[in-house]
Every structure is written in C-alpha cells, then in structure tokens.
Design a protein around this motif. Sequence first.
Motif: not given
Ligand code: MN
Length: 489
Positions: A174, A238, A260-261, A283, A313
């Motif tokens: 990712d 990421d 995207h966390h 991401t 992911d």
């Molecule tokens: Mn990721």
Amino acid sequence: MADADLREPQGEVEYMVLGCGSIGYNVIEELESETRSILVVDRDEKRVKDLLDQNYDAVTGDIRNPAIFDSLRVPKVVFVLSNEKDANLAAVQTIKGRFPEAEVIARAMDPLSQSALEAAGAEFVIYPQEVVAKAAVHQIRKLHVTRIAQRLFRMLESWEGALGIVTHNNPDPDAISSAMALAAIARAASDRRLQVRILYEGNIGHQENRAFVNLLDIRMERLTPQVLRECRYLALVDSSAPGVNNNIPPGTPINIVIDHHRIESEAVAAADFVDIRPGLGATASILTQYLQDLDIPVDRKVATALLYGIRADTRDFRRNVTPQDLNNVAFLLPLTDNDLLDKITSPSISKETLDVLGKAVQNRVIRSGYLFSNVGYVRNRDALPQAADYLINLEGVNTALIYGIGDTGIILTARSRDVRINLGAVLTEAFGEIGDAGGHPNMAAAVIPLSFFSMVDDKEKLLSLVIDPVLKRFENIVGLEKKEGRNEL
Ligand SMILES: [Mn+2]
C-alpha cells in the motif's frame, strides 16, 4: 380476452406511465431515446391532448379506478408517478393483483407511503426528495474530491528541485504503490522538473512484498540524513507525521501527507497538503482517485502496484473495504498486468522462510490442541506468521504458538481457530508487561526484548535457557498447565 380490442390496435406497448406530471413527462422523454412504445394514462384531459399532439400514445383515465385496466393491455414495465399517494397505492395494488408479471416502479410522496408501496409489491419505489438529496450530497463530495486532487496538482506544478516521498518503515505494498502513484502525479504536474525519490527505512520482508518490488522494478532509496537534506520537499504516504512509523526526525517540516489510518490530531503533521481518509481501505485507493480525477495516464506498473496495494491492505477486499475502494479497483483493473499480478501473488518461497517452516514442523510439540514450536534464530520475522498459518492447519491443532529469537529479543506469533480464546488478549496479558504484545482474537504476536543478553553469541542457547518461564506465562493464562501428560507428536 377482449380488453385489448377495445382500443385502436396499437400493438404491444413496452412501457406504461401512469400519471404524467413533471416527473412522468421527464420519464417519457428519457425513454424516448430508446423507444416510442409508451402508453400514458392521466386523468387530465388537456394534458392527454397535449401528449397526443406531440405524437405520444395517451389516454384519459383515473388510475384509482381498477376498471381502466380492463381495456388496456398492461406491459411488463409500469411507472406509477402521479403526485397523489392514494392514487399511486391503488394503482400498484390493482396492477400487482391482476398482472403479477408486471414490473412496477412507483413514486412515493413520503417515507410512509414508500413502505406501503413496497408492501403492495412495487419492485422499486422512488422517493424523489431523497433521490435529490442523495444526488446533491454525492455531487458536492465528488466536487470536493476533485478539488483536492487539483490542489495537489497545482501545488506540485509550482515546485522545483527534489521531492522525497517517504513510506512508513518496513513498507508494505500500500505504502509503496502510493509512493509510485504520487511520483507519477508529481512528474506529470511538474513536467518532469521535479526530481522524485522514493525513500524508506527498515526492510521488505515478506517474500510477496519482495516479489512486488522486484517484479515491478521499483526504485527506492534508504532514508539517510544526507538524502533528507537533499530533498527540498517531503511527502508522507500511509503515515501521518515525521517520526510516526518512519525515521524522519520529529519536527521536520513536511509538505504533503496522504494517509488512511485513523489517527489522533496530534499525530498529523502541519503540511501544505493533508488528505487523510480513514474511511478508505487503503492509501493506494486515495491515490487511484487522484489519478482518475486528474485524468493522468496510468502506466501498467503503477496500475498493477496500486491494485495490489489495495488488495493487500484490504486482505483481498474483505477487510475495511468500501464501495469507493471497489470503484477504484474497477478503474484499475483494465490497466493492470495480470501476468505480473499472478507472479507477485505466487512468489517462490525464500530459503530462510523455507528453513523456518521446516524447523517449525520438525520441532512441534502438541498438547491438548496447542501446538508449540521453537524455530531457533531467525533473521526474517515474517517467516514466523507464515509458519503459524501453515501449522494451524494440522489435524488436532486449534492454536499454534511459534517462537524464535531475533537480534533483539524473543519473537512469538500465535494463531487460533478456537473461538473461545482471544489470542490478542492472552498475549497482552502474558507479555504486555515484559514486552510488546497484541493482535486479534485469532492472530497475535509478541516481542520480548532481551537487552541484557545482546552480548550472548549463541542466541539459540540463550533462547533455550529463558523460554520455559516465558511459555509458562502463556500456559497459565490459557489454563494448559493443569492438564497432565505431554502427548508429543
Ligand atoms: Mn495502508
């Protein structure tokens, strides 16, 4: 049956529109491009006359009155679109009662009539207010997303010099594919004036990830202080801030953050451009959307990498995947190289992983459904979870605990099929105080640092000296120590 004969012969009609106000009229205009075989029923004589003047087939009639359907041939598809909810409901009931084959699309006037129409058997109920509201929100979201991508593009357009794109430590597909896509956008935006460098720290352990980097011929450099000084701009993909799962010294100015966390606000760098979308599965999905919005040509390698990144992911599109992610996948699919994707997902196993698997099989001890196996000294930690995944499939085994020793401490990986056990909680309870532990109910891991023993040369001997009390903690918590007898296999 004589009903069809009452009317002028008109042949089969494909669509019937009951009630022809503004919505009904828009529907017939929409249908017109594919067919003129539409019959309109409306109780307003003047409206019917206007339609006839425009060469539409139309008859006057009250759709509340079941008798009107005696003389009409009801086609397969009926739109019930008047603005009176009782009339619409009555018409749906008559049609569904007499012509169960017909597919009915009905207009609801409020949420309550929506359920009444559905109960009456309408295949599809439209509540126009809701449709408009959804379309409005969808459009504005789409516009915002496009604006975000355009802002990124314009910013990159104005830059000159070197841009360092930093992945998180031990980068996964990712992070790597996101870096590749951002590099492609930066090159397109700056007309190749920007010198783009992809930077990482740690290692790329799992053989699938190594295959990914090798087969896609991805050029990455180590993140050294020297390289950091050479980069005028820095982007994080990421991960969200310097020092957060990357080796950039905290406090270093960052220009771009794409992640995207789900994170605490303190863990997000103040940057010129920040796009964090915890809703998305990867991401790589965010970057794929930029490429679409910006209409940048995507080469095969980048498309293949992004698809693989999203897939990895989301654990093959099973975890945290959203319709948006799947849309992005659909965009990438025709652009990817299938042979390459196949090669990445079935790479040959590295010699070390094979050795670890071999030791894990050979050294296994099974007690009451628990499998323990000592794999000795390991350089590549990723081999342990693979061994555990493999051994959990053995007959009579419900839980597998594989352990070994690395350069800095004892490493344990566990897998379980036993729904009564929560491995993440067990390992945390057993090793949380003396090391790092955590995971999910069915898969978990722990690392116990051995700082005092790092001078010892024979790591395997060290492991055999210290492992008993370590395993005891685990056995106590799962209640294994009470059971007598070791039935080794
Ligand atoms: Mn990721």
